[in-house]
Design a protein around this motif. Structure first.
Motif, PDB file in Angstrom:
ATOM      1  N   TYR A  81       5.310  20.951  -5.139  1.00 55.20           N
ATOM      2  CA  TYR A  81       4.730  19.978  -4.208  1.00 55.20           C
ATOM      3  C   TYR A  81       3.633  19.162  -4.892  1.00 55.20           C
ATOM      4  O   TYR A  81       3.546  17.942  -4.721  1.00 55.20           O
ATOM      5  CB  TYR A  81       4.163  20.687  -2.970  1.00 55.20           C
ATOM      6  N   ASP A  82       2.794  19.837  -5.668  1.00 55.49           N
ATOM      7  CA  ASP A  82       1.712  19.132  -6.361  1.00 55.49           C
ATOM      8  C   ASP A  82       2.268  18.072  -7.307  1.00 55.49           C
ATOM      9  O   ASP A  82       1.715  16.975  -7.433  1.00 55.49           O
ATOM     10  CB  ASP A  82       0.845  20.126  -7.143  1.00 55.49           C
ATOM     11  N   GLN A  83       3.370  18.410  -7.978  1.00 56.41           N
ATOM     12  CA  GLN A  83       3.975  17.448  -8.898  1.00 56.41           C
ATOM     13  C   GLN A  83       4.524  16.239  -8.138  1.00 56.41           C
ATOM     14  O   GLN A  83       4.368  15.090  -8.577  1.00 56.41           O
ATOM     15  CB  GLN A  83       5.091  18.109  -9.710  1.00 56.41           C
ATOM     16  N   ALA A  84       5.137  16.479  -6.994  1.00 53.64           N
ATOM     17  CA  ALA A  84       5.667  15.372  -6.187  1.00 53.64           C
ATOM     18  C   ALA A  84       4.535  14.465  -5.707  1.00 53.64           C
ATOM     19  O   ALA A  84       4.650  13.228  -5.749  1.00 53.64           O
ATOM     20  CB  ALA A  84       6.443  15.925  -4.994  1.00 53.64           C
ATOM     21  N   ILE A  85       3.430  15.062  -5.273  1.00 55.25           N
ATOM     22  CA  ILE A  85       2.279  14.281  -4.800  1.00 55.25           C
ATOM     23  C   ILE A  85       1.691  13.459  -5.945  1.00 55.25           C
ATOM     24  O   ILE A  85       1.390  12.268  -5.794  1.00 55.25           O
ATOM     25  CB  ILE A  85       1.211  15.213  -4.194  1.00 55.25           C
ATOM     26  N   ALA A  86       1.537  14.089  -7.116  1.00 54.40           N
ATOM     27  CA  ALA A  86       0.976  13.390  -8.273  1.00 54.40           C
ATOM     28  C   ALA A  86       1.862  12.221  -8.692  1.00 54.40           C
ATOM     29  O   ALA A  86       1.363  11.142  -9.049  1.00 54.40           O
ATOM     30  CB  ALA A  86       0.802  14.363  -9.439  1.00 54.40           C
ATOM     31  N   LEU A  87       3.170  12.415  -8.630  1.00 51.87           N
ATOM     32  CA  LEU A  87       4.091  11.346  -9.005  1.00 51.87           C
ATOM     33  C   LEU A  87       4.026  10.188  -8.012  1.00 51.87           C
ATOM     34  O   LEU A  87       4.082   9.013  -8.402  1.00 51.87           O
ATOM     35  CB  LEU A  87       5.515  11.894  -9.093  1.00 51.87           C
ATOM     36  N   LEU A  88       3.866  10.504  -6.733  1.00 50.77           N
ATOM     37  CA  LEU A  88       3.720   9.453  -5.725  1.00 50.77           C
ATOM     38  C   LEU A  88       2.435   8.655  -5.946  1.00 50.77           C
ATOM     39  O   LEU A  88       2.432   7.420  -5.857  1.00 50.77           O
ATOM     40  CB  LEU A  88       3.723  10.070  -4.322  1.00 50.77           C
ATOM     41  N   TYR A  89       1.333   9.352  -6.237  1.00 49.97           N
ATOM     42  CA  TYR A  89       0.076   8.652  -6.501  1.00 49.97           C
ATOM     43  C   TYR A  89       0.203   7.775  -7.747  1.00 49.97           C
ATOM     44  O   TYR A  89      -0.296   6.643  -7.784  1.00 49.97           O
ATOM     45  CB  TYR A  89      -1.071   9.653  -6.677  1.00 49.97           C
ATOM     46  N   TRP A  90       0.847   8.302  -8.779  1.00 49.48           N
ATOM     47  CA  TRP A  90       1.075   7.520  -9.998  1.00 49.48           C
ATOM     48  C   TRP A  90       1.834   6.235  -9.657  1.00 49.48           C
ATOM     49  O   TRP A  90       1.468   5.145 -10.093  1.00 49.48           O
ATOM     50  CB  TRP A  90       1.856   8.371 -10.998  1.00 49.48           C
ATOM     51  N   ASP A  91       2.874   6.374  -8.854  1.00 52.15           N
ATOM     52  CA  ASP A  91       3.687   5.220  -8.486  1.00 52.15           C
ATOM     53  C   ASP A  91       2.879   4.220  -7.660  1.00 52.15           C
ATOM     54  O   ASP A  91       2.968   3.004  -7.872  1.00 52.15           O
ATOM     55  CB  ASP A  91       4.915   5.689  -7.701  1.00 52.15           C
ATOM     56  N   LEU A  92       2.072   4.723  -6.727  1.00 55.67           N
ATOM     57  CA  LEU A  92       1.246   3.839  -5.904  1.00 55.67           C
ATOM     58  C   LEU A  92       0.290   3.006  -6.753  1.00 55.67           C
ATOM     59  O   LEU A  92       0.032   1.837  -6.460  1.00 55.67           O
ATOM     60  CB  LEU A  92       0.442   4.664  -4.891  1.00 55.67           C
ATOM     61  N   GLN A  93      -0.238   3.607  -7.809  1.00 59.23           N
ATOM     62  CA  GLN A  93      -1.236   2.928  -8.634  1.00 59.23           C
ATOM     63  C   GLN A  93      -0.629   2.048  -9.721  1.00 59.23           C
ATOM     64  O   GLN A  93      -1.308   1.164 -10.251  1.00 59.23           O
ATOM     65  CB  GLN A  93      -2.158   3.962  -9.285  1.00 59.23           C
TER      66      GLN A  93
ATOM     67  N   LYS B  46      -6.050   1.553  -0.829  1.00 63.27           N
ATOM     68  CA  LYS B  46      -5.407   0.239  -0.779  1.00 63.27           C
ATOM     69  C   LYS B  46      -6.349  -0.798  -0.162  1.00 63.27           C
ATOM     70  O   LYS B  46      -6.359  -1.963  -0.584  1.00 63.27           O
ATOM     71  CB  LYS B  46      -4.096   0.308   0.007  1.00 63.27           C
ATOM     72  N   ALA B  47      -7.158  -0.396   0.818  1.00 66.82           N
ATOM     73  CA  ALA B  47      -8.139  -1.317   1.409  1.00 66.82           C
ATOM     74  C   ALA B  47      -9.185  -1.709   0.373  1.00 66.82           C
ATOM     75  O   ALA B  47      -9.626  -2.869   0.321  1.00 66.82           O
ATOM     76  CB  ALA B  47      -8.804  -0.668   2.620  1.00 66.82           C
ATOM     77  N   TRP B  48      -9.587  -0.743  -0.455  1.00 63.76           N
ATOM     78  CA  TRP B  48     -10.550  -1.042  -1.521  1.00 63.76           C
ATOM     79  C   TRP B  48      -9.969  -2.081  -2.483  1.00 63.76           C
ATOM     80  O   TRP B  48     -10.670  -3.019  -2.890  1.00 63.76           O
ATOM     81  CB  TRP B  48     -10.907   0.236  -2.282  1.00 63.76           C
ATOM     82  N   GLU B  49      -8.702  -1.921  -2.852  1.00 65.67           N
ATOM     83  CA  GLU B  49      -8.078  -2.885  -3.761  1.00 65.67           C
ATOM     84  C   GLU B  49      -8.119  -4.292  -3.167  1.00 65.67           C
ATOM     85  O   GLU B  49      -8.446  -5.263  -3.859  1.00 65.67           O
ATOM     86  CB  GLU B  49      -6.631  -2.478  -4.055  1.00 65.67           C
ATOM     87  N   ALA B  50      -7.782  -4.400  -1.880  1.00 64.49           N
ATOM     88  CA  ALA B  50      -7.787  -5.711  -1.219  1.00 64.49           C
ATOM     89  C   ALA B  50      -9.204  -6.270  -1.133  1.00 64.49           C
ATOM     90  O   ALA B  50      -9.432  -7.468  -1.354  1.00 64.49           O
ATOM     91  CB  ALA B  50      -7.178  -5.591   0.175  1.00 64.49           C
ATOM     92  N   ALA B  51     -10.161  -5.408  -0.819  1.00 64.67           N
ATOM     93  CA  ALA B  51     -11.554  -5.850  -0.700  1.00 64.67           C
ATOM     94  C   ALA B  51     -12.101  -6.304  -2.045  1.00 64.67           C
ATOM     95  O   ALA B  51     -12.811  -7.319  -2.135  1.00 64.67           O
ATOM     96  CB  ALA B  51     -12.410  -4.716  -0.140  1.00 64.67           C
ATOM     97  N   LYS B  52     -11.762  -5.558  -3.097  1.00 59.27           N
ATOM     98  CA  LYS B  52     -12.250  -5.935  -4.426  1.00 59.27           C
ATOM     99  C   LYS B  52     -11.663  -7.276  -4.850  1.00 59.27           C
ATOM    100  O   LYS B  52     -12.370  -8.131  -5.396  1.00 59.27           O
ATOM    101  CB  LYS B  52     -11.895  -4.852  -5.444  1.00 59.27           C
ATOM    102  N   GLU B  53     -10.380  -7.461  -4.581  1.00 59.37           N
ATOM    103  CA  GLU B  53      -9.737  -8.721  -4.954  1.00 59.37           C
ATOM    104  C   GLU B  53     -10.373  -9.896  -4.212  1.00 59.37           C
ATOM    105  O   GLU B  53     -10.546 -10.977  -4.768  1.00 59.37           O
ATOM    106  CB  GLU B  53      -8.239  -8.651  -4.648  1.00 59.37           C
ATOM    107  N   ALA B  54     -10.751  -9.660  -2.946  1.00 53.43           N
ATOM    108  CA  ALA B  54     -11.376 -10.717  -2.137  1.00 53.43           C
ATOM    109  C   ALA B  54     -12.890 -10.757  -2.301  1.00 53.43           C
ATOM    110  O   ALA B  54     -13.543 -11.659  -1.781  1.00 53.43           O
ATOM    111  CB  ALA B  54     -11.031 -10.507  -0.667  1.00 53.43           C
ATOM    112  N   SER B  55     -13.443  -9.770  -3.015  1.00 55.90           N
ATOM    113  CA  SER B  55     -14.895  -9.627  -3.167  1.00 55.90           C
ATOM    114  C   SER B  55     -15.587  -9.630  -1.806  1.00 55.90           C
ATOM    115  O   SER B  55     -16.577 -10.319  -1.585  1.00 55.90           O
ATOM    116  CB  SER B  55     -15.470 -10.747  -4.050  1.00 55.90           C
ATOM    117  N   ASP B  56     -15.044  -8.811  -0.901  1.00 54.68           N
ATOM    118  CA  ASP B  56     -15.536  -8.795   0.480  1.00 54.68           C
ATOM    119  C   ASP B  56     -15.669  -7.349   0.956  1.00 54.68           C
ATOM    120  O   ASP B  56     -14.683  -6.711   1.334  1.00 54.68           O
ATOM    121  CB  ASP B  56     -14.566  -9.571   1.373  1.00 54.68           C
ATOM    122  N   PHE B  57     -16.891  -6.829   0.957  1.00 54.25           N
ATOM    123  CA  PHE B  57     -17.131  -5.441   1.346  1.00 54.25           C
ATOM    124  C   PHE B  57     -16.708  -5.163   2.783  1.00 54.25           C
ATOM    125  O   PHE B  57     -16.303  -4.042   3.111  1.00 54.25           O
ATOM    126  CB  PHE B  57     -18.616  -5.101   1.169  1.00 54.25           C
ATOM    127  N   SER B  58     -16.764  -6.170   3.647  1.00 59.34           N
ATOM    128  CA  SER B  58     -16.436  -5.957   5.061  1.00 59.34           C
ATOM    129  C   SER B  58     -14.987  -5.506   5.248  1.00 59.34           C
ATOM    130  O   SER B  58     -14.662  -4.830   6.226  1.00 59.34           O
ATOM    131  CB  SER B  58     -16.701  -7.226   5.873  1.00 59.34           C
TER     132      SER B  58
END
Length: 499
Positions: free
Chosen positions: A18-30, A115-127
């Motif tokens: 299970y840990d390997q499956a989770i790690a692979l999903l996170y790798w893919d997400l990033q 994912k929200a952090w990625e969008a906020a960083k790209e927009a430079s908008d902490f809100s």
């Protein structure tokens, strides 16, 4: 081998899958997941995390751990398996107190927050990020209270990332370092600045990837049990024994960023790759001391990678792969990688001011969890501390509070480990020179793998068998102190800046 131990190892294998499956999903997400697949991937992360949580809190698992904790079983186990039983029983008892529904929500919210952090960083908008961060902070407090209701939340989080460490020790050595860094930085700031215009050109990102392969191979990263990819924020992850992966990010106008990210992440990965195979499938192979881990990445990046003699054997090879460097004199490159000045971005900071970036984050994390500062007030607090410690103020959120991903996934308490790692490095440097001789000579002769071997024999192969305080005592014969790092800084930069 007893029947109970056989049953336990079979159970552990299920958890590892299970840990390997989770790690692979996170790798893919990033690294590769298309935007429209994110919610489905997050759902899968939630599913596998919940199933893993169920297994790790099941009565059957607890029964096996308790049976193996009994003296007649425990005394027959190897030291690594004894560590596994101790650590896993502790975690079992903690996780057993967490409601399953809350755990699923927490894991899913952290992934969504990233994912929200990625969008906020790209927009430079902490809100854009603020409501997610606020929820992660609240849920992290709740998470800790479930596990250790009588323990200070931030004390627990620090110990979670650096077993055996405490904020009292960190306060002492960070204050010691801060006291030495501020006057050193003042002397450097007063010295003449190097001319670095030769680096103001465009460097092909695809060619930078080839340089990364050169550097990883040079310092001892094995591609037989490793892989590389690109992500917004460089990181290292171990999917399973024999599969350690690193990422990087490439800027056409800043090749030094990817060069040192490659060396840094390579240091993390080499540590993981060098854990003794006898420790695979035990807790010793799960290196949960982030300060110890950061000491390896930052030793390669700074103590070795910023030493001029590291580059003597390979600068021409790098220039052949990235031809723009043929127009950059060697001395200019060395001055550039050792250029000290206050800057906004932690990951781009020089090794001297880097410590102040970490002290800032440490102080803010204490304010979050001990002073209950409001989430909406964090950008202003960040900017205030940047001015106090580094004399500069971010122009926007992207170069300020949004620059790091750590808080988006609930990794509060991680930041101190970066500076702890650097402090350990000052101590390793003195120990290495006693055993291998003058570091400059070793590097000048291209003997980088001798250093990697020394680190493997002294530190890497043991994984997390010993906590950081124990490692320092075993390797250096001393208690943790910031003085060796300060001596290294003073000796090095008094020569670089001639004061």
């Amino acid at each position: 081998m007893s029947q109970t131990l056989e049953q336990f190892q079979a159970y552990q294998t299920r958890l590892e899958q299970y840990d390997q499956a989770i790690a692979l999903l996170y790798w893919d997400l990033q690294t590769a997941a298309p935007k429209d697949s994110i919610e489905a991937k997050l759902s899968a992360v939630g599913y596998f995390s919940t199933e893993s949580f169920r297994l790790s809190t099941a009565d059957e698992y607890g029964s096996l751990l308790k049976k193996l904790s009994a003296p007649e079983e425990y005394d027959q186990l190897s030291p690594a398996m004894q560590l596994t039983i101790r650590r896993n029983l502790r975690d079992f008892e903690r996780f057993k107190r967490i409601p399953e529904a809350f755990y699923t929500e927490y894991v899913t919210e952290k992934a969504r927050s990233e994912k929200a952090w990625e969008a906020a960083k790209e927009a430079s908008d902490f809100s854009v990020f603020a409501p997610h961060l606020d929820k992660v902070i609240s849920m992290t407090k709740e998470y800790v209270h479930y596990m250790e209701p009588d323990q200070d939340v931030y004390e627990f989080l620090v110990g979670l990332f650096e077993d055996g460490m405490d904020t009292e020790t960190i306060d002492r050595i960070f204050a010691e370092l801060k006291e030495g860094l501020l006057p050193l930085l003042a002397k450097i700031e007063a010295a003449p600045k190097p001319a670095l215009s030769a680096l103001q050109q465009t460097f092909d990102p695809d060619a930078q990837k080839k340089v990364q392969e050169l550097l990883l191979s040079y310092i001892g990263f094995s591609f037989d049990c490793g892989a590389v990819a690109e992500s917004m924020h460089p990181f290292t992850t171990t999917l399973c024994p024999g599969d350690v992966r690193v990422t990087n990010h490439y800027y056409a106008d800043n090749p030094i960023s990817s060069i040192f990210s490659a060396i840094h992440e390579g240091g993390h990965a080499i540590f993981e790759q060098n854990v003794d195979k006898d420790f695979w499938h035990t807790a010793a192979a799960q290196i949960n001391m982030m300060g110890l881990h950061e000491s390896q990445s930052r030793f390669y990046e700074n103590i070795l990678g910023r030493n001029p003699h590291f580059w003597t054997p390979i600068y021409e090879k790098m220039s052949a792969l990235l031809p723009e460097f043929k127009t950059v004199p060697f001395d200019t490159f060395i001055k550039a990688i050792n250029d000290v000045h206050p800057s906004m971005i932690r990951t781009e900071a020089d090794e001297v001011t880097y410590g102040l970036h970490i002290i800032l984050r440490y102080e803010i994390e204490k304010a979050i969890f001990r002073d209950n500062v409001k989430t909406d007030d964090l950008p202003a607090l960040w900017n205030q501390k940047m001015q106090e410690l580094l004399g500069i103020t971010p122009a926007n959120d992207a170069e300020g509070i949004l620059q790091d991903m750590h808080w988006s996934d609930g990794s509060f308490g991680y930041f101190p480990s970066y500076l702890l790692g650097s402090i350990y490095d000052g101590m390793y440097l003195e120990a290495i020179q006693k055993d291998l001789g003058d570091l400059d000579t070793v590097l000048e002769n291209g003997r980088i793998l001798d250093i990697t071997h020394w680190l493997k024999e002294k530190i890497h192969r043991f994984g997390s068998m010993y906590n950081s305080k124990e490692v320092i005592q075993r390797v250096c014969g001393k208690e943790i102190s910031a003085q060796p790092l300060l001596r290294y800084f003073e000796e090095k930069y008094s020569k670089v800046y001639e004061f």
